[in-house]
Motif scaffolding. Structure first.
Motif: not given
Length: 171
Positions: A18-20, A29-36, A118-121
């Motif tokens: 659900g989170l992904l 501003f919420v996506q950037r820390p999660i992506f990092s 897919l997120l890593k890519r």
């Protein structure tokens, strides 16, 4: 037991999935820390761990299906008492429920693995795009500077020709 850990794993997987899936609807501003955090996850043996979990879930699924098949009995059997029939029905239904939980857990795990890949890519492509955009902006700036300098060079050449063509007043 194996059925309980499969149930808790399923609940955890539902939360992660659900989170992904909701991640794309979050603000930047919420996506950037999660992506990092996602891009910094780099286990040496991550594919072996994923394979071991898939094998474990598949083995648990096969076991629950065998258990459900073992407790299947024809209802026409007159030798069994009603209590024994209910006992076997309860065991069979419990095993079928566990097999559905294991299958759901296995399916969600595979979905999460694909979402992770897919997120890593996506993160990698975003970084490459950002780098290319920076290079493109630098090249555009350089081209504009060269174009403006080319105009100055033409003016300077024209001024030099004009200075050479003029005669000195005292000559």
């Amino acid at each position: 037991t194996a059925d309980m850990w499969a149930y808790y794993l399923l609940i955890g997987e539902l939360g992660i999935c659900g989170l992904l899936m909701a991640l794309s609807y979050f603000p930047k501003f919420v996506q950037r820390p999660i992506f990092s955090v996602i891009s910094s996850i780099n286990f040496a043996y991550i594919y072996q761990i994923v394979f071991a979990i898939i094998v474990g879930l598949t083995a648990n699924l096969v076991h629950t299906i065998q258990t459900a098949a073992k407790h299947h009995h024809p209802h026409g059997d007159q030798e069994m008492s009603m209590k024994d029939k209910q006992f076997h029905d309860n065991k069979r239904l419990r095993a079928e429920r566990n097999s559905y939980i294991c299958f759901g857990c296995l399916f969600l795990f595979l979905v999460i693995v694909q979402l992770y890949v897919l997120l890593k890519r996506l993160i990698q492509l975003q970084k490459e795009t950002e780098q290319k955009d920076n290079k493109h902006a630098a090249l555009e700036k350089q081209v504009k500077n060269n174009a403006s300098n080319a105009g100055l060079v033409e003016v300077a050449k024209a001024l030099d020709k004009g200075d050479k063509g003029k005669t000195k007043p005292g000559a």
